[in-house]
Design an enzyme around this catalytic site. Structure first.
Site, short mmCIF file in Angstrom:
data_model
loop_
_atom_site.label_atom_id
_atom_site.label_comp_id
_atom_site.label_asym_id
_atom_site.label_seq_id
_atom_site.Cartn_x
_atom_site.Cartn_y
_atom_site.Cartn_z
N THR A 58 -27.79 2.96 -21.14
CA THR A 58 -26.41 3.17 -21.60
C THR A 58 -26.36 3.88 -22.95
OG1 THR A 58 -24.52 1.95 -22.49
CG2 THR A 58 -26.56 0.75 -22.40
N ASP A 59 -25.23 4.53 -23.23
CA ASP A 59 -25.06 5.18 -24.54
C ASP A 59 -24.92 4.15 -25.65
OD1 ASP A 59 -22.48 4.22 -23.96
OD2 ASP A 59 -21.46 6.03 -24.64
N GLU A 60 -24.68 2.87 -25.27
CA GLU A 60 -24.46 1.85 -26.31
C GLU A 60 -25.73 1.59 -27.13
OE1 GLU A 60 -21.86 -1.38 -25.29
OE2 GLU A 60 -20.93 -0.20 -23.69
N LYS B 111 -30.27 -3.85 -23.74
CA LYS B 111 -30.47 -2.60 -23.00
C LYS B 111 -31.45 -1.69 -23.76
CE LYS B 111 -28.74 -1.29 -19.66
NZ LYS B 111 -29.10 -1.41 -18.24
N TYR C 173 -25.63 -7.22 -25.96
CA TYR C 173 -25.78 -6.44 -24.72
C TYR C 173 -26.54 -5.15 -25.02
CZ TYR C 173 -24.53 -2.81 -21.32
OH TYR C 173 -24.59 -1.75 -20.43
P1 NAD Z 1 -22.02 -4.84 -13.09
O1 NAD Z 1 -21.97 -5.97 -14.05
O2 NAD Z 1 -20.76 -4.44 -12.37
O3 NAD Z 1 -23.11 -5.14 -11.95
C1 NAD Z 1 -24.35 -5.69 -12.24
C2 NAD Z 1 -24.99 -6.08 -10.91
O4 NAD Z 1 -26.31 -6.60 -11.19
C3 NAD Z 1 -24.23 -7.18 -10.14
O5 NAD Z 1 -24.15 -6.85 -8.77
C4 NAD Z 1 -25.09 -8.42 -10.37
O6 NAD Z 1 -24.99 -9.35 -9.32
C5 NAD Z 1 -26.48 -7.81 -10.47
N1 NAD Z 1 -27.41 -8.67 -11.24
C6 NAD Z 1 -27.19 -9.25 -12.43
N2 NAD Z 1 -28.26 -9.99 -12.78
C7 NAD Z 1 -29.16 -9.86 -11.78
C8 NAD Z 1 -30.48 -10.38 -11.57
N3 NAD Z 1 -31.06 -11.21 -12.46
N4 NAD Z 1 -31.13 -10.04 -10.45
C9 NAD Z 1 -30.56 -9.21 -9.52
N5 NAD Z 1 -29.31 -8.71 -9.66
C10 NAD Z 1 -28.63 -9.02 -10.79
O7 NAD Z 1 -22.62 -3.61 -13.91
P2 NAD Z 1 -22.27 -2.06 -13.83
O8 NAD Z 1 -21.11 -1.79 -14.71
O9 NAD Z 1 -22.26 -1.64 -12.42
O10 NAD Z 1 -23.56 -1.47 -14.56
C11 NAD Z 1 -24.75 -1.21 -13.83
C12 NAD Z 1 -25.82 -0.70 -14.77
O11 NAD Z 1 -25.36 0.49 -15.43
C13 NAD Z 1 -26.20 -1.69 -15.87
O12 NAD Z 1 -27.58 -1.60 -16.07
C14 NAD Z 1 -25.43 -1.17 -17.09
O13 NAD Z 1 -26.09 -1.51 -18.28
C15 NAD Z 1 -25.46 0.32 -16.84
N6 NAD Z 1 -24.35 1.08 -17.43
C16 NAD Z 1 -23.06 0.68 -17.22
C17 NAD Z 1 -22.03 1.44 -17.75
C18 NAD Z 1 -20.58 1.05 -17.49
O14 NAD Z 1 -19.68 1.66 -18.07
N7 NAD Z 1 -20.28 0.08 -16.64
C19 NAD Z 1 -22.31 2.58 -18.51
C20 NAD Z 1 -23.65 2.96 -18.70
C21 NAD Z 1 -24.65 2.20 -18.15
P1 TYD Z 2 -15.34 -2.48 -22.27
O1 TYD Z 2 -14.68 -2.00 -21.01
O2 TYD Z 2 -15.65 -3.93 -22.41
O3 TYD Z 2 -16.64 -1.58 -22.47
P2 TYD Z 2 -17.64 -1.48 -23.77
O4 TYD Z 2 -17.36 -2.57 -24.69
O5 TYD Z 2 -18.96 -1.61 -23.10
O6 TYD Z 2 -17.38 -0.12 -24.33
O7 TYD Z 2 -14.43 -2.06 -23.49
C1 TYD Z 2 -14.04 -0.72 -23.69
C2 TYD Z 2 -13.26 -0.63 -24.99
O8 TYD Z 2 -12.04 -1.35 -24.82
C3 TYD Z 2 -13.96 -1.29 -26.15
O9 TYD Z 2 -13.68 -0.55 -27.34
C4 TYD Z 2 -13.32 -2.67 -26.26
C5 TYD Z 2 -11.92 -2.42 -25.77
N1 TYD Z 2 -11.28 -3.55 -25.06
C6 TYD Z 2 -10.00 -3.99 -25.46
O10 TYD Z 2 -9.39 -3.44 -26.39
N2 TYD Z 2 -9.44 -5.03 -24.79
C7 TYD Z 2 -10.07 -5.68 -23.76
O11 TYD Z 2 -9.52 -6.67 -23.20
C8 TYD Z 2 -11.37 -5.21 -23.35
C9 TYD Z 2 -12.12 -5.89 -22.23
C10 TYD Z 2 -11.92 -4.13 -24.04
#
Ligand code: NAD
Ligand code: TYD
Length: 342
Positions: A124-126, A153, A149
């Site tokens: 992730t970019d985080e 990562k 988090y």
């Molecule tokens: P999510 O939370 O929606 O899904 C995570 C999945 O992983 C779920 O299906 C959960 O059941 C499974 N999981 C959790 N712990 C597990 C374990 N111990 N064993 C097997 N399965 C397990 O997450 P997401 O938003 O789909 O993100 C997926 C990946 O992409 C993550 O690695 C996250 O860090 C990365 N990512 C997410 C974003 C975003 O904006 N959502 C951006 C960049 C990178």
């Molecule tokens: P989020 O979707 O939790 O992603 P991340 O923290 O990984 O970027 O949050 C996106 C942005 O929105 C972040 O700046 C936090 C803000 N946010 C709110 O203002 N209210 C909320 O209830 C949530 C969940 C996030």
């Protein structure tokens, strides 16, 4: 291509499986997922009956289970499984270290033992932390994670790097910005705001609402992952973004407009501790080297997303009420057993 996908029942994983099997109907996918609160097999109901898709419930921290399932030959592992919500990592970091760091180590070891020829690590970019105005992170920028988090990562990301350096392990790493789109669990900003607005509940905006995120439509991320999986160079990192950071309040106002709800629903609430002010990426590497670029602009993507949530109100209710958690035992296992008897 035969893929082992971890975390395929979550938001991005389920979108990736749908995208990949649509793009390559001859591909095979084994989805390995623990089904934590974030995993929902309803996300894959339309895929489940395909003969080239299988689901196994398992924990990536369980080395025995992972090695057993990697016993058959795979062309690649695509590693999504993680704890992914910043607010939950602030409430308790332990599970983030277990799944994101220890789980990634288990996956690396198993893939190394089984000599899997490619490992795509979804980071992730985080990991870069907060960017100053006009600044954007390149793949060489220092890692400066600010939430548990992001730190977990970053640790996983560096562990993958160490396996490339030490063991000549064939991994590639992607670092993507904030995703949005269908099947995102309503704890993250966009689906939470949509589901609250449906019920005319308050929309909690943290701090002054001016924190910026660079939102990418999930299918654009899936196409980028495909490009890196097929053409990315081993040991390389690829940033993935849309190149247009937007303040949270702008996103929330756009959603309210699309939903025809009043701005009065917005409620500014106490800020998240350690809240990163701005994420921004320089993703020219993937654009130039692999010819990828996002196709969906933010306005079109938000409109499509709102429309999807409107049409999938049952999915939203199941997700917000917790009903979806009974789906696996109540429906999925029974349906599988009936199919096996036939
Ligand atoms: P999510 O939370 O929606 O899904 C995570 C999945 O992983 C779920 O299906 C959960 O059941 C499974 N999981 C959790 N712990 C597990 C374990 N111990 N064993 C097997 N399965 C397990 O997450 P997401 O938003 O789909 O993100 C997926 C990946 O992409 C993550 O690695 C996250 O860090 C990365 N990512 C997410 C974003 C975003 O904006 N959502 C951006 C960049 C990178
Ligand atoms: P989020 O979707 O939790 O992603 P991340 O923290 O990984 O970027 O949050 C996106 C942005 O929105 C972040 O700046 C936090 C803000 N946010 C709110 O203002 N209210 C909320 O209830 C949530 C969940 C996030």
């Amino acid at each position: 291509m035969k893929l082992l996908v971890t975390g395929g029942a979550g938001f991005i994983g389920s979108n990736f499986i749908r995208y990949f099997l649509g793009a390559y109907p001859d591909a095979e996918i084994l989805n390995f997922d623990k089904l934590t609160y974030a995993g929902n097999l309803q996300n894959l109901e339309d895929i489940d009956a395909l003969p080239n898709y299988r689901f196994v419930r398992g924990d990536i921290c369980d080395a025995e289970a992972v090695e057993r399932d990697l016993g058959e030959p795979f062309d690649a592992v695509v590693h999504f499984a993680a704890e992914s919500h910043v607010d939950r990592s602030i409430a308790g970091a332990r599970e983030f270290i277990r799944t994101n760091v220890e789980g990634t180590l288990v996956m690396l070891e198993a893939a190394r033992k089984r000599k899997v020829p490619r490992f795509l690590h979804v980071s992730t970019d985080e990991v870069y932390g907060s960017m100053a105005p006009k600044e954007s992170a390149t793949e060489q920028s220092p890692l400066a994670p600010n939430s548990p988090y992001a730190a977990s990562k970053a640790a996983a990301d560096l562990l993958v790097r160490s396996y490339v350096q030490t063991h000549k392990f064939p991994a590639v790493i992607t670092r993507c910005t904030n995703n949005y789109g269908p099947y995102q669990f309503p704890e993250k900003l966009i689906p939470l705001m949509i589901s609250n607005a449906f019920e005319s509940k308050k929309l909690p905006v943290y701090g002054d609402g001016l924190n910026e995120r660079d939102w990418i439509f999930v299918e654009d991320h899936c196409r980028a992952l495909d490009a890196v999986l097929q053409k990315g160079r081993v040991g390389e990192i690829y940033n993935i973004g849309s190149g247009r950071p937007v303040p949270n309040i702008g996103i929330v106002r756009s959603l309210l407009k699309l939903l025809d709800k009043p701005d009065g629903l917005i409620e500014f609430v106490q800020d998240r501790p350690g809240h990163d002010r701005r994420y921004a990426l320089d993703d020219s590497k993937i654009r130039h080297e692999l010819g990828w670029e996002p196709k969906v602009d933010l306005d079109a993507g938000l409109e499509h997303t709102v429309d999807w949530y409107r049409k999938h109100i049952d999915w939203v209710h199941a997700a917000t009420s917790g009903e979806y958690q009974a789906y696996y035992e109540k429906f999925y296992v029974k349906r599988r057993a009936t199919l096996a008897e036939l």
